[in-house]
Scaffold this motif. Sequence first.
Motif, PDB file in Angstrom:
ATOM      1  N   ALA A  16       0.828  -1.209   0.000  1.00 13.63           N
ATOM      2  CA  ALA A  16       0.000   0.000   0.000  1.00 13.63           C
ATOM      3  C   ALA A  16       0.860   1.257   0.000  1.00 13.63           C
ATOM      4  CB  ALA A  16      -0.929  -0.013   1.210  1.00 13.63           C
ATOM      5  N   LEU A  17       1.878   1.291   0.831  1.00 15.00           N
ATOM      6  CA  LEU A  17       2.762   2.459   0.898  1.00 15.00           C
ATOM      7  C   LEU A  17       3.419   2.733  -0.448  1.00 15.00           C
ATOM      8  CD1 LEU A  17       4.488   1.922   4.355  1.00 15.00           C
ATOM      9  CD2 LEU A  17       3.155   3.935   3.700  1.00 15.00           C
ATOM     10  N   LYS A  18       3.942   1.678  -1.070  1.00 14.47           N
ATOM     11  CA  LYS A  18       4.664   1.872  -2.331  1.00 14.47           C
ATOM     12  C   LYS A  18       3.719   2.259  -3.459  1.00 14.47           C
ATOM     13  CE  LYS A  18       8.319   2.052  -4.815  1.00 14.47           C
ATOM     14  NZ  LYS A  18       9.365   3.058  -4.513  1.00 14.47           N
ATOM     15  N   LEU A  19       2.576   1.602  -3.550  1.00 15.41           N
ATOM     16  CA  LEU A  19       1.634   1.904  -4.634  1.00 15.41           C
ATOM     17  C   LEU A  19       1.054   3.306  -4.485  1.00 15.41           C
ATOM     18  CD1 LEU A  19      -0.050  -1.596  -4.773  1.00 15.41           C
ATOM     19  CD2 LEU A  19       1.327  -0.555  -6.596  1.00 15.41           C
ATOM     20  N   THR A  20       0.805   3.725  -3.244  1.00 16.79           N
ATOM     21  CA  THR A  20       0.348   5.094  -3.007  1.00 16.79           C
ATOM     22  C   THR A  20       1.438   6.091  -3.389  1.00 16.79           C
ATOM     23  OG1 THR A  20      -1.187   4.444  -1.255  1.00 16.79           O
ATOM     24  CG2 THR A  20      -0.407   6.719  -1.231  1.00 16.79           C
ATOM     25  N   GLU A  21       2.671   5.756  -3.025  1.00 18.64           N
ATOM     26  CA  GLU A  21       3.809   6.607  -3.377  1.00 18.64           C
ATOM     27  C   GLU A  21       3.918   6.783  -4.895  1.00 18.64           C
ATOM     28  OE1 GLU A  21       8.291   5.364  -3.414  1.00 18.64           O
ATOM     29  OE2 GLU A  21       7.838   6.056  -1.384  1.00 18.64           O
ATOM     30  N   LYS A  22       3.566   5.730  -5.642  1.00 15.91           N
ATOM     31  CA  LYS A  22       3.622   5.788  -7.101  1.00 15.91           C
ATOM     32  C   LYS A  22       2.402   6.462  -7.721  1.00 15.91           C
ATOM     33  CE  LYS A  22       7.550   3.785  -8.275  1.00 15.91           C
ATOM     34  NZ  LYS A  22       7.624   2.566  -9.087  1.00 15.91           N
ATOM     35  N   GLY A  23       1.462   6.882  -6.885  1.00 19.84           N
ATOM     36  CA  GLY A  23       0.325   7.633  -7.392  1.00 19.84           C
ATOM     37  C   GLY A  23      -0.925   6.823  -7.679  1.00 19.84           C
ATOM     38  N   TYR A  24      -0.944   5.560  -7.304  1.00 22.73           N
ATOM     39  CA  TYR A  24      -2.137   4.742  -7.534  1.00 22.73           C
ATOM     40  C   TYR A  24      -3.161   4.981  -6.418  1.00 22.73           C
ATOM     41  CZ  TYR A  24       0.519   2.075 -10.992  1.00 22.73           C
ATOM     42  OH  TYR A  24       1.253   1.704 -12.088  1.00 22.73           O
ATOM     43  N   PRO A  25      -4.442   5.038  -6.756  1.00 22.83           N
ATOM     44  CA  PRO A  25      -5.473   5.076  -5.708  1.00 22.83           C
ATOM     45  C   PRO A  25      -5.513   3.724  -5.003  1.00 22.83           C
ATOM     46  CG  PRO A  25      -6.339   5.781  -7.851  1.00 22.83           C
ATOM     47  CD  PRO A  25      -5.013   5.153  -8.112  1.00 22.83           C
ATOM     48  N   VAL A  26      -5.370   3.721  -3.683  1.00 20.98           N
ATOM     49  CA  VAL A  26      -5.315   2.474  -2.918  1.00 20.98           C
ATOM     50  C   VAL A  26      -6.352   2.513  -1.802  1.00 20.98           C
ATOM     51  CG1 VAL A  26      -3.888   0.941  -1.505  1.00 20.98           C
ATOM     52  CG2 VAL A  26      -2.848   2.201  -3.415  1.00 20.98           C
ATOM     53  N   TRP A  27      -7.162   1.454  -1.734  1.00 26.22           N
ATOM     54  CA  TRP A  27      -8.141   1.284  -0.661  1.00 26.22           C
ATOM     55  C   TRP A  27      -7.702   0.095   0.187  1.00 26.22           C
ATOM     56  CZ3 TRP A  27     -12.635   3.787   0.881  1.00 26.22           C
ATOM     57  CH2 TRP A  27     -13.428   3.111   1.806  1.00 26.22           C
ATOM     58  N   GLY A  28      -7.752   0.226   1.488  1.00 25.84           N
ATOM     59  CA  GLY A  28      -7.356  -0.846   2.379  1.00 25.84           C
ATOM     60  C   GLY A  28      -8.531  -1.496   3.075  1.00 25.84           C
ATOM     61  N   MET A  29      -8.350  -2.772   3.426  1.00 29.07           N
ATOM     62  CA  MET A  29      -9.345  -3.498   4.203  1.00 29.07           C
ATOM     63  C   MET A  29      -8.638  -4.181   5.363  1.00 29.07           C
ATOM     64  SD  MET A  29     -12.251  -3.016   2.641  1.00 29.07           S
ATOM     65  CE  MET A  29     -13.131  -4.118   3.733  1.00 29.07           C
ATOM     66  N   SER A  30      -9.203  -4.066   6.544  1.00 29.25           N
ATOM     67  CA  SER A  30      -8.649  -4.720   7.717  1.00 29.25           C
ATOM     68  C   SER A  30      -9.779  -5.155   8.640  1.00 29.25           C
ATOM     69  CB  SER A  30      -7.705  -3.783   8.473  1.00 29.25           C
ATOM     70  OG  SER A  30      -7.247  -4.381   9.672  1.00 29.25           O
ATOM     71  N   ARG A  31      -9.512  -6.156   9.449  1.00 29.20           N
ATOM     72  CA  ARG A  31     -10.523  -6.604  10.405  1.00 29.20           C
ATOM     73  C   ARG A  31     -10.695  -5.619  11.557  1.00 29.20           C
ATOM     74  NH1 ARG A  31      -8.287 -12.386  11.987  1.00 29.20           N
ATOM     75  NH2 ARG A  31      -6.395 -11.111  11.977  1.00 29.20           N
ATOM     76  N   THR A  32      -9.681  -4.793  11.795  1.00 29.81           N
ATOM     77  CA  THR A  32      -9.725  -3.909  12.975  1.00 29.81           C
ATOM     78  C   THR A  32      -9.678  -2.437  12.567  1.00 29.81           C
ATOM     79  OG1 THR A  32      -7.321  -3.913  13.218  1.00 29.81           O
ATOM     80  CG2 THR A  32      -8.521  -5.667  14.317  1.00 29.81           C
ATOM     81  N   PRO A  33     -10.538  -1.622  13.155  1.00 29.18           N
ATOM     82  CA  PRO A  33     -10.505  -0.184  12.879  1.00 29.18           C
ATOM     83  C   PRO A  33      -9.171   0.453  13.238  1.00 29.18           C
ATOM     84  CG  PRO A  33     -12.555  -0.784  13.978  1.00 29.18           C
ATOM     85  CD  PRO A  33     -11.680  -1.996  14.031  1.00 29.18           C
ATOM     86  N   ALA A  34      -8.485  -0.072  14.259  1.00 26.67           N
ATOM     87  CA  ALA A  34      -7.202   0.505  14.668  1.00 26.67           C
ATOM     88  C   ALA A  34      -6.167   0.384  13.559  1.00 26.67           C
ATOM     89  CB  ALA A  34      -6.699  -0.187  15.939  1.00 26.67           C
ATOM     90  N   THR A  35      -6.153  -0.753  12.864  1.00 32.81           N
ATOM     91  CA  THR A  35      -5.215  -0.922  11.754  1.00 32.81           C
ATOM     92  C   THR A  35      -5.558   0.028  10.622  1.00 32.81           C
ATOM     93  OG1 THR A  35      -4.810  -3.233  12.323  1.00 32.81           O
ATOM     94  CG2 THR A  35      -4.276  -2.553  10.078  1.00 32.81           C
ATOM     95  N   CYS A  36      -6.841   0.174  10.344  1.00 31.23           N
ATOM     96  CA  CYS A  36      -7.263   1.141   9.320  1.00 31.23           C
ATOM     97  C   CYS A  36      -6.773   2.535   9.680  1.00 31.23           C
ATOM     98  CB  CYS A  36      -8.783   1.143   9.176  1.00 31.23           C
ATOM     99  SG  CYS A  36      -9.444  -0.222   8.207  1.00 31.23           S
ATOM    100  N   GLN A  37      -6.919   2.907  10.942  1.00 25.64           N
ATOM    101  CA  GLN A  37      -6.495   4.225  11.384  1.00 25.64           C
ATOM    102  C   GLN A  37      -4.996   4.411  11.192  1.00 25.64           C
ATOM    103  OE1 GLN A  37      -8.607   6.582  12.175  1.00 25.64           O
ATOM    104  NE2 GLN A  37      -6.968   8.083  12.450  1.00 25.64           N
ATOM    105  N   GLN A  38      -4.213   3.380  11.546  1.00 25.82           N
ATOM    106  CA  GLN A  38      -2.763   3.467  11.365  1.00 25.82           C
ATOM    107  C   GLN A  38      -2.397   3.602   9.891  1.00 25.82           C
ATOM    108  OE1 GLN A  38      -0.165   0.768  13.784  1.00 25.82           O
ATOM    109  NE2 GLN A  38      -2.121   0.005  14.571  1.00 25.82           N
ATOM    110  N   ALA A  39      -3.068   2.841   9.032  1.00 24.19           N
ATOM    111  CA  ALA A  39      -2.792   2.905   7.601  1.00 24.19           C
ATOM    112  C   ALA A  39      -3.104   4.287   7.038  1.00 24.19           C
ATOM    113  CB  ALA A  39      -3.588   1.832   6.866  1.00 24.19           C
ATOM    114  N   LEU A  40      -4.205   4.871   7.493  1.00 25.36           N
ATOM    115  CA  LEU A  40      -4.566   6.221   7.050  1.00 25.36           C
ATOM    116  C   LEU A  40      -3.581   7.260   7.572  1.00 25.36           C
ATOM    117  CD1 LEU A  40      -8.423   5.943   7.583  1.00 25.36           C
ATOM    118  CD2 LEU A  40      -7.291   6.354   5.377  1.00 25.36           C
ATOM    119  N   GLN A  41      -3.173   7.116   8.821  1.00 28.13           N
ATOM    120  CA  GLN A  41      -2.221   8.060   9.408  1.00 28.13           C
ATOM    121  C   GLN A  41      -0.868   8.009   8.705  1.00 28.13           C
ATOM    122  OE1 GLN A  41      -2.251   6.938  13.561  1.00 28.13           O
ATOM    123  NE2 GLN A  41      -3.987   8.278  14.055  1.00 28.13           N
ATOM    124  N   ARG A  42      -0.479   6.811   8.276  1.00 25.13           N
ATOM    125  CA  ARG A  42       0.803   6.672   7.580  1.00 25.13           C
ATOM    126  C   ARG A  42       0.712   7.072   6.104  1.00 25.13           C
ATOM    127  NH1 ARG A  42       4.643   1.742   8.458  1.00 25.13           N
ATOM    128  NH2 ARG A  42       5.914   3.341   7.453  1.00 25.13           N
TER     129      ARG A  42
END
Length: 296
Positions: A16-42
């Motif tokens: 996700a980090l690399k593909l976002t860095e390259k300009g691709y739209p990336v959507w994440g899925m996780s079982r836990t809201p906390a992981t989603c929050q960390q992914a968004l913060q990063r």
Amino acid sequence: MRIAIVGLGLIGGSLALKLTEKGYPVWGMSRTPATCQQALQRGAVQGCGTELAQLARFDPQVVLICTPLDQVLTTLAALVPYLSAETVVSDVGSVKQPIVAPATELWPLFVGGHPMAGKSLQGIQAAEAGLFRGRPYVLTPIAKTQPQALAAMKKLVAAVDAEAVCTDPARHDQAVAWISHLPVMVSAGLIAAVSQEADPAILHLARTLASSGFRDTSRVGGGIPQLGLEMARHNRQALLTTLCSYRAQLGQIERLIEGERWDELLLVLQRTQQEWQQFPVNQPRRVPQDLGNEEG
């Protein structure tokens, strides 16, 4: 190319980090809201959710399943109602034979994948955009694999700065049994053997004196137990083959030492030194595009 990543651990998060860095739209899925929050913060993803149904709004062109191996097929089956007919799906599991054929039956635009990269740390917090740079990223097409799906995955592999290697699932599983799954079991055996030292003072001294040699040979055996269990369960026969061969080599070395056959032992060590040099594991390298795969 819109990309969805299901599972935001080390591999999913790094992709996700690399593909976002390259300009691709990336959507994440996780079982836990906390992981989603960390992914968004990063900044790894532009959006994140905990329900697969949310993917329908994003309408991804590629979906990467980055769950544990045991969950790949059930995750794919759950995803199917929310995918468009043109969506390409891949996984990142380290064993391919139990996955690729049934996954392709579930979804014709499936391509088996396995990025050959990792770290001792796990989770989104350990993810890094450069994890795949110069590393092999195995794709395992079979006769039913659709050419457009394979082409999309090759484009994605290039986007994360990895090198695509195409081979069939059986060859992949035997190769990784040698260079990934066997080392985990050997390393675990080494740790277990050292820990059985009967004299507590000697065991304490051994732990105190342990340096780079022990660290390098024991590291993967001290990793996440569930990953090692998945390797053994899902790549059982290939792993047993390599363990048998390894045991035979150890037996030969044991007999040479027991018989004080030092010249022969030296020849073995000289040969292994030469063979080690054929594994440039510490250097970024370009790898062949096709290793014995008729479809790829």
